[in-house]
Scaffold this active site. Structure first.
Site, short mmCIF file in Angstrom:
data_model
loop_
_atom_site.label_atom_id
_atom_site.label_comp_id
_atom_site.label_asym_id
_atom_site.label_seq_id
_atom_site.Cartn_x
_atom_site.Cartn_y
_atom_site.Cartn_z
CB CYS A 17 11.12 1.96 35.50
SG CYS A 17 11.02 0.83 36.87
CG HIS A 64 6.96 0.75 33.57
ND1 HIS A 64 8.03 0.58 32.72
CD2 HIS A 64 7.31 0.21 34.75
CE1 HIS A 64 9.01 -0.04 33.36
NE2 HIS A 64 8.60 -0.27 34.60
CD GLU A 117 6.96 2.19 29.72
OE1 GLU A 117 6.61 3.26 30.24
OE2 GLU A 117 7.79 1.43 30.25
N1 GLN Z 1 14.54 -3.13 38.88
C1 GLN Z 1 15.05 -2.49 37.70
C2 GLN Z 1 16.39 -1.82 37.97
O1 GLN Z 1 16.77 -1.64 39.10
C3 GLN Z 1 14.07 -1.49 37.15
C4 GLN Z 1 12.77 -2.18 36.80
C5 GLN Z 1 12.00 -1.54 35.69
O2 GLN Z 1 12.54 -0.79 34.86
N2 GLN Z 1 10.75 -1.88 35.63
O3 GLN Z 1 17.07 -1.48 37.05
#
Ligand code: GLN
Length: 188
Positions: A77, A170, A172
């Site tokens: 992410c 994710h 994790e």
């Molecule tokens: N919205 C976050 C970003 O742009 C990422 C979100 C996340 O890691 N769950 O950095």
């Protein structure tokens, strides 16, 4: 095998728990010398702007780029955004993976969702249940980066370029350890 998790912001503790469950030695990485002796690194989800700014403050940008030339790095992410060459806005990035990402591509926090993905690289064939939290999409892959998984509508949510891995979701936050095991197989 010893795996580091970048531990300056985001859900690094969850990654460490899964790695420990898989019997792997772990290290929290906050400073460049914490990378010494590691076989691979995970960059967790969180807020990519914060991870980027703190990495600049802690002198981590160049050491992380160097580490990625010879080691496996997996960004989940925000971590995937941080790995990318292009996040379509100005923020500190490692810029070592040939992917273009669009941040918050599914909307706001309340638009977070879960989906079953097909990921051929994961040994057992059952769908992989993935959690997306204010997630980016991988708009495109370039060079020798390859798509690993898409949503049913074709939007890219996982990619690999050699030893570099990026996921919009994710692993994790689930009980399914297959993605971590796949990462460990690359780090070997
Ligand atoms: N919205 C976050 C970003 O742009 C990422 C979100 C996340 O890691 N769950 O950095």
């Amino acid at each position: 095998m010893k795996i580091g998790v970048l531990a300056i912001q985001g859900d690094f503790a969850e990654h460490i728990l899964i790695l420990k469950r898989l019997g792997v030695e772990t290290a929290e990485v906050r400073l460049p010398y914490h990378l010494d002796g590691l076989d691979g690194l995970i960059i967790p989800g969180g807020e990519s702007t914060t991870i980027g700014k703190l990495s600049v403050d802690f002198g981590l940008l160049e050491p992380l780029r160097e580490f990625g030339k010879t080691h496996t790095i997996w960004g989940t992410c925000a971590g995937a955004i941080f790995l990318s060459k292009d996040a379509r806005r100005s923020q500190p990035l490692l810029g070592i993976m040939d992917i273009t990402v669009e941040r918050n591509a599914f909307g706001r926090q309340v638009d977070s969702f879960e989906a079953d993905l097909v990921i051929p690289e994961l040994v057992e064939g059952s769908p992989y249940h993935a959690i997306f939290i204010r997630a980016p999409i991988i708009e495109s892959v370039q060079g020798d980066a390859r798509v690993m998984s898409t949503l049913p509508d074709g939007r890219i949510v996982a990619a690999r370029q050699g030893k570099l891995l990026a996921t919009s979701f994710h692993p994790e936050l689930t009980q399914d350890t297959r993605f971590h095991q796949y990462f460990l197989s690359l780090a070997k």
